[in-house]
Design an enzyme around this catalytic site. Sequence first.
Site, PDB file in Angstrom:
ATOM      1  N   TYR A 179     -12.490  -1.360  -3.630  1.00 40.95           N
ATOM      2  CA  TYR A 179     -13.014  -1.727  -2.326  1.00 40.95           C
ATOM      3  C   TYR A 179     -14.474  -1.307  -2.224  1.00 40.95           C
ATOM      4  CZ  TYR A 179      -8.579  -2.066  -0.196  1.00 40.95           C
ATOM      5  OH  TYR A 179      -7.112  -2.340   0.112  1.00 40.95           O
ATOM      6  N   LYS A 191       0.988  -1.354  -0.030  1.00 41.25           N
ATOM      7  CA  LYS A 191      -0.106  -0.097  -0.025  1.00 41.25           C
ATOM      8  C   LYS A 191       0.832   1.240  -0.045  1.00 41.25           C
ATOM      9  CE  LYS A 191      -3.989  -2.023   2.389  1.00 41.25           C
ATOM     10  NZ  LYS A 191      -5.069  -1.993   3.445  1.00 41.25           N
ATOM     11  N   GLU A 211      -9.741 -10.323  -7.621  1.00 40.65           N
ATOM     12  CA  GLU A 211      -8.915  -9.383  -7.725  1.00 40.65           C
ATOM     13  C   GLU A 211      -7.553  -9.503  -8.472  1.00 40.65           C
ATOM     14  OE1 GLU A 211      -8.147  -9.098  -3.304  1.00 40.65           O
ATOM     15  OE2 GLU A 211     -10.095  -8.336  -2.829  1.00 40.65           O
ATOM     16  N   ASN A 265      -1.952   0.443   7.005  1.00 47.18           N
ATOM     17  CA  ASN A 265      -1.440  -0.984   7.341  1.00 47.18           C
ATOM     18  C   ASN A 265      -0.755  -1.490   6.393  1.00 47.18           C
ATOM     19  OD1 ASN A 265      -3.489  -1.676   5.848  1.00 47.18           O
ATOM     20  ND2 ASN A 265      -4.781  -2.733   7.328  1.00 47.18           N
ATOM     21  N   HIS A 267      -2.315  -5.354   1.372  1.00 49.19           N
ATOM     22  CA  HIS A 267      -3.414  -5.860   1.117  1.00 49.19           C
ATOM     23  C   HIS A 267      -3.339  -7.396   0.925  1.00 49.19           C
ATOM     24  CE1 HIS A 267      -7.427  -6.561  -0.401  1.00 49.19           C
ATOM     25  NE2 HIS A 267      -6.921  -7.185  -1.353  1.00 49.19           N
ATOM     26  N   PHE A 288     -15.270   3.939   7.091  1.00 48.70           N
ATOM     27  CA  PHE A 288     -13.826   4.356   6.772  1.00 48.70           C
ATOM     28  C   PHE A 288     -13.689   4.263   5.220  1.00 48.70           C
ATOM     29  CE2 PHE A 288     -14.071  -0.067   7.829  1.00 48.70           C
ATOM     30  CZ  PHE A 288     -13.673  -0.690   6.642  1.00 48.70           C
TER      31      PHE A 288
END
Length: 137
Positions: free
Chosen positions: A49, A9, A126, A112, A115, A57
Amino acid sequence: MSRTFGMIKPDAVERGLTGKILARIEEAGFKIVGLKKMKLSLEDAQKFYAVHSARPFFGELTEFMSRSAIVAVVLEADNAFTKWRDLMGATNPAQADAGTIRKEFALSIGENSVHGSDSEENAAIEIAFFFNQFELV
Ligand code: CDP
Ligand code: MG
């Protein structure tokens, strides 16, 4: 052997952690069969997403994921998706086990660092979102 999808990320790419995280992936025994650095648009991030679109969020997540480059990977191993989730660690780095990538590198529950697909079905979806068949070798 199975395949899963992963991303490094923006928070981790920005801090120069791409090489370290790819090394951790290879040391854990994955074969990297797809690898691509790219910048997502806000619309790309919203589409990727979409399952989280009702979550509080969502705005923060999609802005974060589109603010700078990501590195997308396709990883091959026995039980690839479970093995990659285990190496990543818990979503919230405060709850991640020692030795996981998120424990070592993540800044917060949002930023974080990595993914990973959450099922084999979603891994296939994905992978197809980011890669065509000629890019998986
Ligand atoms: O990434 P993972 O599958 O572990 O978690 P998720 O529940 O599918 O959430 C996707 C991403 O949304 C997380 O990795 C975080 O970047 C972000 N998130 C957040 O910002 N705040 C939360 N309370 C939960 C997730
Ligand atoms: Mg998830």
